[in-house]
Design a protein around this motif. Structure first.
Motif, PDB file in Angstrom:
ATOM      1  N   UNK A   8      65.058 -36.062  -3.946  1.00 14.02           N
ATOM      2  CA  UNK A   8      64.078 -37.138  -4.022  1.00 14.02           C
ATOM      3  C   UNK A   8      64.583 -38.323  -3.202  1.00 14.02           C
ATOM      4  N   UNK A   9      63.668 -39.087  -2.675  1.00  9.45           N
ATOM      5  CA  UNK A   9      64.053 -40.305  -1.977  1.00  9.45           C
ATOM      6  C   UNK A   9      64.363 -41.377  -3.004  1.00  9.45           C
ATOM      7  N   UNK A  10      65.060 -42.442  -2.572  1.00  8.18           N
ATOM      8  CA  UNK A  10      65.456 -43.493  -3.500  1.00  8.18           C
ATOM      9  C   UNK A  10      64.260 -44.188  -4.140  1.00  8.18           C
ATOM     10  N   UNK A  11      63.154 -44.224  -3.473  1.00  4.10           N
ATOM     11  CA  UNK A  11      61.995 -44.951  -3.981  1.00  4.10           C
ATOM     12  C   UNK A  11      61.123 -44.114  -4.899  1.00  4.10           C
ATOM     13  N   UNK A  12      61.433 -42.817  -5.008  1.00  9.26           N
ATOM     14  CA  UNK A  12      60.588 -41.935  -5.797  1.00  9.26           C
ATOM     15  C   UNK A  12      61.051 -41.863  -7.248  1.00  9.26           C
ATOM     16  N   UNK A  13      60.091 -41.764  -8.141  1.00 16.88           N
ATOM     17  CA  UNK A  13      60.356 -41.620  -9.569  1.00 16.88           C
ATOM     18  C   UNK A  13      60.280 -40.140  -9.914  1.00 16.88           C
ATOM     19  N   UNK A  14      61.368 -39.549 -10.430  1.00 15.48           N
ATOM     20  CA  UNK A  14      61.373 -38.105 -10.709  1.00 15.48           C
ATOM     21  C   UNK A  14      60.300 -37.670 -11.692  1.00 15.48           C
ATOM     22  N   UNK A  15      59.939 -38.521 -12.634  1.00 18.77           N
ATOM     23  CA  UNK A  15      58.904 -38.153 -13.596  1.00 18.77           C
ATOM     24  C   UNK A  15      57.567 -37.953 -12.900  1.00 18.77           C
ATOM     25  N   UNK A  16      57.355 -38.677 -11.823  1.00 18.20           N
ATOM     26  CA  UNK A  16      56.109 -38.556 -11.083  1.00 18.20           C
ATOM     27  C   UNK A  16      56.165 -37.399 -10.084  1.00 18.20           C
ATOM     28  N   UNK A  17      57.330 -37.072  -9.590  1.00 21.26           N
ATOM     29  CA  UNK A  17      57.415 -36.178  -8.440  1.00 21.26           C
ATOM     30  C   UNK A  17      57.854 -34.753  -8.747  1.00 21.26           C
ATOM     31  N   UNK A  18      58.627 -34.544  -9.811  1.00 20.96           N
ATOM     32  CA  UNK A  18      59.056 -33.176 -10.078  1.00 20.96           C
ATOM     33  C   UNK A  18      57.874 -32.351 -10.581  1.00 20.96           C
ATOM     34  N   UNK A  19      57.529 -31.281  -9.902  1.00 23.73           N
ATOM     35  CA  UNK A  19      56.322 -30.521 -10.272  1.00 23.73           C
ATOM     36  C   UNK A  19      56.497 -29.674 -11.533  1.00 23.73           C
ATOM     37  N   UNK A  20      57.743 -29.253 -11.849  1.00 23.25           N
ATOM     38  CA  UNK A  20      57.943 -28.348 -12.967  1.00 23.25           C
ATOM     39  C   UNK A  20      58.946 -28.935 -13.961  1.00 23.25           C
ATOM     40  N   UNK A  21      58.744 -30.170 -14.317  1.00 21.65           N
ATOM     41  CA  UNK A  21      59.607 -30.836 -15.277  1.00 21.65           C
ATOM     42  C   UNK A  21      59.408 -30.200 -16.649  1.00 21.65           C
ATOM     43  N   UNK A  22      60.490 -29.777 -17.282  1.00 18.41           N
ATOM     44  CA  UNK A  22      60.375 -29.216 -18.632  1.00 18.41           C
ATOM     45  C   UNK A  22      60.263 -30.345 -19.653  1.00 18.41           C
ATOM     46  N   UNK A  23      59.846 -29.988 -20.866  1.00 18.14           N
ATOM     47  CA  UNK A  23      59.746 -31.016 -21.889  1.00 18.14           C
ATOM     48  C   UNK A  23      61.116 -31.597 -22.207  1.00 18.14           C
ATOM     49  N   UNK A  24      62.129 -30.740 -22.262  1.00 19.25           N
ATOM     50  CA  UNK A  24      63.473 -31.229 -22.552  1.00 19.25           C
ATOM     51  C   UNK A  24      63.926 -32.236 -21.502  1.00 19.25           C
ATOM     52  N   UNK A  25      63.675 -31.928 -20.247  1.00 15.59           N
ATOM     53  CA  UNK A  25      64.049 -32.848 -19.174  1.00 15.59           C
ATOM     54  C   UNK A  25      63.315 -34.177 -19.303  1.00 15.59           C
ATOM     55  N   UNK A  26      62.054 -34.109 -19.675  1.00 12.75           N
ATOM     56  CA  UNK A  26      61.278 -35.337 -19.855  1.00 12.75           C
ATOM     57  C   UNK A  26      61.834 -36.148 -21.028  1.00 12.75           C
ATOM     58  N   UNK A  27      62.154 -35.473 -22.121  1.00 10.99           N
ATOM     59  CA  UNK A  27      62.691 -36.166 -23.297  1.00 10.99           C
ATOM     60  C   UNK A  27      64.026 -36.841 -22.969  1.00 10.99           C
ATOM     61  N   UNK A  28      64.901 -36.128 -22.272  1.00  7.47           N
ATOM     62  CA  UNK A  28      66.191 -36.713 -21.901  1.00  7.47           C
ATOM     63  C   UNK A  28      66.009 -37.908 -20.970  1.00  7.47           C
ATOM     64  N   UNK A  29      65.025 -37.808 -20.101  1.00  4.66           N
ATOM     65  CA  UNK A  29      64.707 -38.926 -19.210  1.00  4.66           C
ATOM     66  C   UNK A  29      64.214 -40.124 -20.029  1.00  4.66           C
ATOM     67  N   UNK A  30      63.352 -39.861 -20.995  1.00  2.00           N
ATOM     68  CA  UNK A  30      62.820 -40.925 -21.862  1.00  2.00           C
ATOM     69  C   UNK A  30      63.957 -41.607 -22.622  1.00  2.00           C
ATOM     70  N   UNK A  31      64.864 -40.812 -23.179  1.00  2.00           N
ATOM     71  CA  UNK A  31      65.986 -41.368 -23.940  1.00  2.00           C
ATOM     72  C   UNK A  31      66.823 -42.289 -23.064  1.00  2.00           C
ATOM     73  N   UNK A  32      67.071 -41.857 -21.855  1.00  2.00           N
ATOM     74  CA  UNK A  32      67.878 -42.660 -20.930  1.00  2.00           C
ATOM     75  C   UNK A  32      67.144 -43.932 -20.519  1.00  2.00           C
ATOM     76  N   UNK A  33      65.881 -43.805 -20.168  1.00  2.00           N
ATOM     77  CA  UNK A  33      65.128 -44.937 -19.624  1.00  2.00           C
ATOM     78  C   UNK A  33      64.793 -45.991 -20.679  1.00  2.00           C
ATOM     79  N   UNK A  34      64.775 -45.607 -21.944  1.00  4.54           N
ATOM     80  CA  UNK A  34      64.435 -46.569 -22.992  1.00  4.54           C
ATOM     81  C   UNK A  34      65.657 -47.300 -23.531  1.00  4.54           C
ATOM     82  N   UNK A  35      66.805 -47.078 -22.926  1.00  4.47           N
ATOM     83  CA  UNK A  35      68.024 -47.736 -23.391  1.00  4.47           C
ATOM     84  C   UNK A  35      67.897 -49.252 -23.334  1.00  4.47           C
TER      85      UNK A  35
END
Length: 232
Positions: A8-35
């Motif tokens: 991904x480029x530096x300006x891209x948000x993985x939640x928006x760009x990854x086409x096959x994001x699993x639920x677990x990956x999304x949850x881990x991302x949420x946990x990190x981003x809500x810190x």
């Protein structure tokens, strides 16, 4: 471990760009981003597939029924108690064990990981041994939390550790009460002794000087002040 930012480029948000994001990956991302996020972010709500959301039951709220996925904090609080995925459990512990501070009330809400039957042994030990990250938890609150842990259904070895800590708290609280009572009694006996001395004919001023001297403990002075009340 997955990498959200791979390819991904530096300006891209993985939640928006990854086409096959699993639920677990999304949850881990949420946990990190809500810190450090403000209350009630909605990353999961906005990005989760309908079938992922459908697995969560509707909760009874104070005002209305709600879905735990409506905001990320509610989801994390729910997963803290119910998730059987060690990566998710540890991510919540590492990121949110000190709790969420509600903006409007200043109240701290803790993810109750200690009520999760799937909590790893090392994290169980952390919660048994007086965790300092639970701000404002005194011995009484700790005892209540440990009693609730006994109801979870951990194995007998864990329950024995929990019970030992509960027993320790009982002893500590008893000792504090004994010490407080001893100091109060000491102050009372000093006062009573002084009164008896006056009644047997000694000068009030002499008795006061003899009773209140440099050797009297500060705590005794404090308790005597409370015992005697304010002098107008």
């Amino acid at each position: 471990m997955f990498n959200f930012f791979s390819n991904q480029t530096e300006s891209q948000d993985p939640v928006f760009t990854l086409p096959k994001l699993t639920e677990k990956e999304l949850i881990l991302y949420v946990i990190k981003e809500t810190a450090f996020a403000s209350n009630f972010s909605k990353i999961y709500n906005e990005r989760a597939l309908p079938e992922w959301k459908a697995q969560y039951s509707i909760k009874k709220g104070r005002i209305r029924p709600y879905n735990v996925w409506e905001d990320d904090e509610s989801l994390i609080l729910e997963l803290a108690q119910t998730s059987d995925d060690e990566d998710i459990i540890r991510a919540i512990y590492n990121t949110h064990r000190t709790g969420f501070v509600l903006v409007y009330t200043g109240e701290i809400i803790y993810p109750e990981l200690y009520l999760n039957i799937n909590l790893p042994d090392d994290l169980i030990d952390c919660y048994i041994n007086s965790p300092i990250f639970l701000l404002g938890e005194d011995l009484s609150k700790e005892s209540v939390r440990l009693q609730n842990m006994l109801k979870v259904g951990f194995n007998s070895t864990v329950n024995e550790k929990i019970q030992r800590r509960i027993d320790e708290i009982v002893i500590i609280k008893r000792k504090k009460k004994e010490n407080k009572t001893k100091n109060k009694l000491k102050a009372f006996l000093i006062t009573a002794s002084a009164t008896k001395s006056v009644l047997t004919g000694n000068s009030v001023d002499d008795v006061v000087e003899e009773t209140i001297n440099e050797e009297v403990d500060e705590q005794v002075l404090d308790y005597m002040n409370k015992l005697l009340g304010k002098v107008k």
